[in-house]
Design an enzyme around this catalytic site. Structure first.
Site, PDB file in Angstrom:
ATOM      1  N   HIS A   1      -2.296   0.402   0.202  1.00 40.33           N
ATOM      2  CA  HIS A   1      -2.662  -0.997   0.352  1.00 40.33           C
ATOM      3  C   HIS A   1      -3.942  -0.988   1.192  1.00 40.33           C
ATOM      4  CE1 HIS A   1       1.835  -1.549  -0.152  1.00 40.33           C
ATOM      5  NE2 HIS A   1       1.282  -2.149  -1.194  1.00 40.33           N
TER       6      HIS A   1
ATOM      7  N   ASP B   1      -3.101  -0.342   4.657  1.00 40.40           N
ATOM      8  CA  ASP B   1      -2.620   1.017   4.964  1.00 40.40           C
ATOM      9  C   ASP B   1      -3.840   1.872   5.310  1.00 40.40           C
ATOM     10  OD1 ASP B   1       0.133   0.673   4.208  1.00 40.40           O
ATOM     11  OD2 ASP B   1      -0.398   0.981   2.099  1.00 40.40           O
TER      12      ASP B   1
HETATM   13  C1  3MF Z   1       6.499  -4.558  -5.433  1.00 40.96           C
HETATM   14  C2  3MF Z   1       5.913  -3.253  -5.593  1.00 40.96           C
HETATM   15  C3  3MF Z   1       4.881  -2.846  -4.603  1.00 40.96           C
HETATM   16  C4  3MF Z   1       3.570  -2.556  -5.250  1.00 40.96           C
HETATM   17  C5  3MF Z   1       2.594  -2.061  -4.257  1.00 40.96           C
HETATM   18  C6  3MF Z   1       1.236  -1.853  -4.875  1.00 40.96           C
HETATM   19  C7  3MF Z   1       5.965  -1.881  -2.751  1.00 40.96           C
HETATM   20  O1  3MF Z   1       7.582  -4.744  -6.210  1.00 40.96           O
HETATM   21  O2  3MF Z   1       6.300  -2.515  -6.449  1.00 40.96           O
HETATM   22  O3  3MF Z   1       5.327  -1.685  -3.968  1.00 40.96           O
HETATM   23  O4  3MF Z   1       3.743  -1.563  -6.202  1.00 40.96           O
HETATM   24  O5  3MF Z   1       2.549  -2.985  -3.254  1.00 40.96           O
HETATM   25  O6  3MF Z   1       0.685  -3.015  -5.328  1.00 40.96           O
END
Ligand code: 3MF
Ligand code: MG
Length: 352
Positions: free
Chosen positions: A56, A59
């Site tokens: 992200h 992150d």
């Molecule tokens: C939500 C997700 C997220 C996205 C990630 C990348 C936690 O259901 O799957 O993972 O994949 O945020 O955009």
């Protein structure tokens, strides 16, 4: 046949995001494990057999709202160097708009003009981070781009706004690609672009369709009532499957992010089969995982789910490669689907 032979022995490259090593918090309770610092997580990737890392935006650059654009670029460049030193490949960066107080009712499709402006600024910043890290890929999981109730937003206008957001990202850098990660619901009642079909339709409407594709997550397809391997096949048909989030999902519940293959082995086999047959990975696409360990898991074993999911994938690659294609073709030619089903199940069970 010839193509399959060439692929034998081909190795896949695996990735995951740091959020996959989690503290176990859920909507009903606080964290259950101590956080592992980001720097320590980075050191764990290679040891666990992973070469790719997903981010992200925050992150990669924590507290980015408090920093100038230049400072964000500098931090991202520093991280890029650390990745090089660790031998890790950045796979994508995704703007985490759903956690920001400014975008509680969506970003790109918010009714508030200032929320929309913030979302677009943040998307441009995500592009800057991706460029500094050295990846072309920006993932859009459109978490809050939808409605709790139908009347709350103008859906037609919302799609115009999503298209504008995609074009804004494309326009910000000539090499950046947008990967839409569809999900039908959660956190919203209904999300816009709920399936890969919707995402790809939007890709063709964009300013540069060659730079808009998709990331398919197993659980998200299941939540949409669709078969993940067919969803992947659809995207592959369009040359637009640029990443995956493999995991598993036990029916229509909250998004579970279970280990790949842990719920429905046959469904997982078919995903691997579709990917393998299409030569997925040969243009640098990675086998991304989006899995969560159980809340009860001890801190010391809180990465086992990633290693295990990777292993299940690899074992299924072997199952795909050793499936008797000649016999399969004969059964299909004979319309002997009972025989075909028996063959699949016996193969998965290791029967002789
Ligand atoms: C939500 C997700 C997220 C996205 C990630 C990348 C936690 O259901 O799957 O993972 O994949 O945020 O955009
Ligand atoms: Mg995901």
């Amino acid at each position: 046949m010839a193509r399959l032979k060439r692929q034998r022995g081909r190795r896949y490259c695996f990735s995951f995001g740091p959020w996959n090593i989690s503290e176990g918090a859920d909507p009903f309770g606080p964290p259950a494990r101590k956080p592992i610092p980001f720097a320590k997580k980075l050191k764990m990737y290679k040891k666990m057999g992973f070469d790719g890392i997903q981010f992200h935006d925050d992150d990669a650059v924590p507290d980015l709202d408090a920093l100038s654009t230049q400072a964000v670029g500098k931090r991202a460049a520093q991280l890029g160097k650390i990745l090089d030193d660790e031998g890790l490949v950045p796979e994508f960066v995704a703007p985490r708009l759903w956690e920001n107080p400014k975008t509680i009712d969506g970003g790109f499709t918010a009714n508030s003009a200032s929320a929309r402006r913030y979302a677009l600024d943040r998307a441009r910043l995500t592009v800057d981070i991706a460029v500094e890290l050295g990846t072309r890929n920006v993932v859009l999981w459109l978490a809050r781009e939808g409605t709790y109730l139908r009347e709350a937003k103008n859906a037609r206008e919302a799609h115009d706004r999503l298209l504008h957001a995609i074009n804004t990202i494309l326009g910000h850098h000539p090499e950046i690609r947008v990967l839409i990660e569809p999900k039908p619901n959660e956190p919203m009642d209904h999300a816009y672009l709920p399936t890969i079909g919707h995402a790809i339709a939007m890709a063709y409407r964009s300013d540069d369709p060659t730079r808009v594709g998709g990331l398919i997550e197993t659980a998200h397809a299941v939540l949409a009532g669709l078969d993940p391997s067919d969803e992947m096949a659809f995207a592959l048909h369009h040359g637009k499957l640029w990443s995956v989030h493999l995991n598993d999902q036990n029916g229509l519940k909250y998004d579970q992010d279970r280990n790949f293959a842990a719920v429905d082995l046959r469904r997982a086999f078919n995903q691997v089969r579709v990917l393998e047959e299409a030569g997925y990975g040969q243009d640098g696409e990675m086998i991304g995982l989006d899995v969560k360990t159980f809340r009860t898991q001890k801190l010391t074993d809180s990465t086992a789910h990633l290693v295990n999911s990777k292993r299940f994938f690899e074992l299924l690659v072997e199952k795909v490669r050793t499936f008797n294609r000649k016999k399969e073709a004969q059964l299909i030619a004979d319309c002997n689907y009972e025989g075909l089903e028996r063959m699949v199940i016996e193969h998965l069970l290791g029967a002789r």
